[in-house]
Design a protein around this motif. Sequence first.
Motif, PDB file in Angstrom:
ATOM      1  N   PRO A 137     -23.405   2.530  19.112  1.00 60.90           N
ATOM      2  CA  PRO A 137     -22.070   2.129  18.707  1.00 60.90           C
ATOM      3  C   PRO A 137     -21.075   2.578  19.771  1.00 60.90           C
ATOM      4  CG  PRO A 137     -22.664   4.123  17.546  1.00 60.90           C
ATOM      5  CD  PRO A 137     -23.885   3.701  18.325  1.00 60.90           C
ATOM      6  N   LEU A 138     -19.964   1.901  19.861  1.00 59.96           N
ATOM      7  CA  LEU A 138     -19.002   2.192  20.916  1.00 59.96           C
ATOM      8  C   LEU A 138     -18.643   3.668  20.946  1.00 59.96           C
ATOM      9  CD1 LEU A 138     -17.131   1.105  23.128  1.00 59.96           C
ATOM     10  CD2 LEU A 138     -15.430   0.630  21.339  1.00 59.96           C
ATOM     11  N   THR A 139     -18.446   4.276  19.772  1.00 62.47           N
ATOM     12  CA  THR A 139     -18.025   5.674  19.694  1.00 62.47           C
ATOM     13  C   THR A 139     -18.679   6.377  18.514  1.00 62.47           C
ATOM     14  OG1 THR A 139     -16.108   5.075  18.336  1.00 62.47           O
ATOM     15  CG2 THR A 139     -15.772   5.164  20.722  1.00 62.47           C
ATOM     16  N   HIS A 140     -18.430   7.672  18.432  1.00 64.31           N
ATOM     17  CA  HIS A 140     -18.936   8.498  17.340  1.00 64.31           C
ATOM     18  C   HIS A 140     -17.973   8.525  16.158  1.00 64.31           C
ATOM     19  CE1 HIS A 140     -20.042  12.338  15.296  1.00 64.31           C
ATOM     20  NE2 HIS A 140     -21.261  12.058  15.728  1.00 64.31           N
ATOM     21  N   SER A 141     -16.689   8.295  16.403  1.00 61.12           N
ATOM     22  CA  SER A 141     -15.699   8.343  15.331  1.00 61.12           C
ATOM     23  C   SER A 141     -14.793   7.120  15.368  1.00 61.12           C
ATOM     24  CB  SER A 141     -14.840   9.610  15.429  1.00 61.12           C
ATOM     25  OG  SER A 141     -13.890   9.498  16.471  1.00 61.12           O
ATOM     26  N   ILE A 142     -14.162   6.835  14.227  1.00 59.03           N
ATOM     27  CA  ILE A 142     -13.237   5.712  14.112  1.00 59.03           C
ATOM     28  C   ILE A 142     -12.064   5.894  15.074  1.00 59.03           C
ATOM     29  CG2 ILE A 142     -11.613   4.579  12.541  1.00 59.03           C
ATOM     30  CD1 ILE A 142     -13.591   5.341  10.259  1.00 59.03           C
ATOM     31  N   HIS A 143     -11.512   7.092  15.120  1.00 61.61           N
ATOM     32  CA  HIS A 143     -10.372   7.379  15.992  1.00 61.61           C
ATOM     33  C   HIS A 143     -10.712   7.104  17.454  1.00 61.61           C
ATOM     34  CE1 HIS A 143      -8.088  10.272  18.569  1.00 61.61           C
ATOM     35  NE2 HIS A 143      -7.070   9.782  17.889  1.00 61.61           N
ATOM     36  N   GLU A 144     -11.897   7.509  17.891  1.00 62.49           N
ATOM     37  CA  GLU A 144     -12.300   7.276  19.279  1.00 62.49           C
ATOM     38  C   GLU A 144     -12.358   5.783  19.594  1.00 62.49           C
ATOM     39  OE1 GLU A 144     -15.228  11.130  20.098  1.00 62.49           O
ATOM     40  OE2 GLU A 144     -16.030   9.294  19.193  1.00 62.49           O
ATOM     41  N   ALA A 145     -12.871   4.985  18.648  1.00 60.82           N
ATOM     42  CA  ALA A 145     -12.959   3.538  18.881  1.00 60.82           C
ATOM     43  C   ALA A 145     -11.577   2.939  19.074  1.00 60.82           C
ATOM     44  CB  ALA A 145     -13.672   2.863  17.709  1.00 60.82           C
TER      45      ALA A 145
END
Length: 479
Positions: A137-145
């Motif tokens: 997935p693009l990132t580990h957290s929603i905020h990071e995405a």
Amino acid sequence: MKTNRKTNNRRSFIKKAALTSLGISIIPRHVMGQGFIPPSDKLNIAIIGGGGKGYSDAVNTWNNGASNIAAICDVDWNQSKRLMDKFPNALKYRDYRKLFDDIKDIDAVTVSTPDHTHAVIAMAAIKSNKHVYVQKPLTHSIHEARMLTEAANQYKVVTQMGNQGASGNGVKQMIKWFDEGKIGTVKKVHVWTNRPVWPQGIETPVDKPALLDGLDWDTWVGPAKMVDYHPLYHPFKWRGWWNFGTGALGDMGCHLMDPPFRVLGLGYPTEVESSVGAIFKKDWTPEYLPESCPPSSRTQLKFPASAKNASEITLTWSDGGLRPFHPDLVPADHPIGDNDSANGVIMIGEKGIMTCGTYGRSPKIYFNNGELLTFKDTEENKLPENGHHTSWVEACKDGFGKTKHKALTSSFNYAGPLTESVLMGNLAIRSYNLRKPKGNRFEYPGRKKLLWDGNNMKITNFDEANQFVKRAYRKGWTL
């Protein structure tokens, strides 16, 4: 020590000379970004994370010499030995930060590291004005995405997430069928996977085996909470730990949720609810394992009607070997999804049911009148294996905002919202087992439907769930 411009120029010359001696023609990114074709017509790429998917990402972007693999960075050179052997002239690094400090004229970067380091590496590349390809997935957290999506547009770099099925002909055919109105309005979607195929729902290891020779563990842990090295974390098994991975949903969600997300034009969900498989070692006493992803889970996401689909949509995700049952229109002896039904997608429309396997392969429509429409992704009509990578490379040469960039199937403008939706499921899964003492038992306040404000990245009816929107970084690490 004060460094003057003459010293900097000499260092720059030495770096460029070293690369030139390796047969690598460095073309400054500002030239590439303007759409000019360099004499070599080759992009200079740094590979960060050279084992597993990192190897295939490197080989596919290299594309038999169409691009230069200028540098390889991995905290564990044993894992990336195969790649380093294939590209012996590439400069070798253990720390991506040193790579970015040393080589200013790299044009593009692939990031194929564990999930927890995707964002910090990709952001560093973006802020260095380098085009970026990041594994799903693009990132580990929603905020990071959200932050990566905004940064990619701010710095005007070309981006792509590694959900290669998005570029496949199967998904394109499903979009065409839906846009032609073949199944009508869709209200329900089922998506499922046989993952995890690694240990999950297990106790946190407490023993301290010897560190692997040559492994830079501190850099491997990166922004995550520091823990001692253990083979249950590296290599590969990191996927099953919230500190590093995103579980079964994070691993396969960007592949399997992509077809309905793309076909139906979905955006941010409005609500999410999960249930999680329990583990018992004692009667009536479930194990509490907050650091390990669960062995199985089910998640339901609600999406509002879109410009492409007139109805609200309920998407149900299942993992751990759980899957939906055959809809009435699908014959009893037909597999659903893949041939072994291990992974798949079902979109239930008013005129029929559209199904596909992993990466959107072998789509079918079962019509209400009993007819069957199939599409075979044969050798004659399928895209080349490296098509998803090659389109990114060509878009990098074309430049941000140009025709080829706009045609990418999984730029961060698309991959960011998709990843946020996938990680919404993990937010609900992690909230499900949050517990509070109540007498000699526990209560579980997170076992409810969670209402989501996508624009503000916030659960509005259970504030404790918002701790999973954004992770705390270890000291010394920032986005």
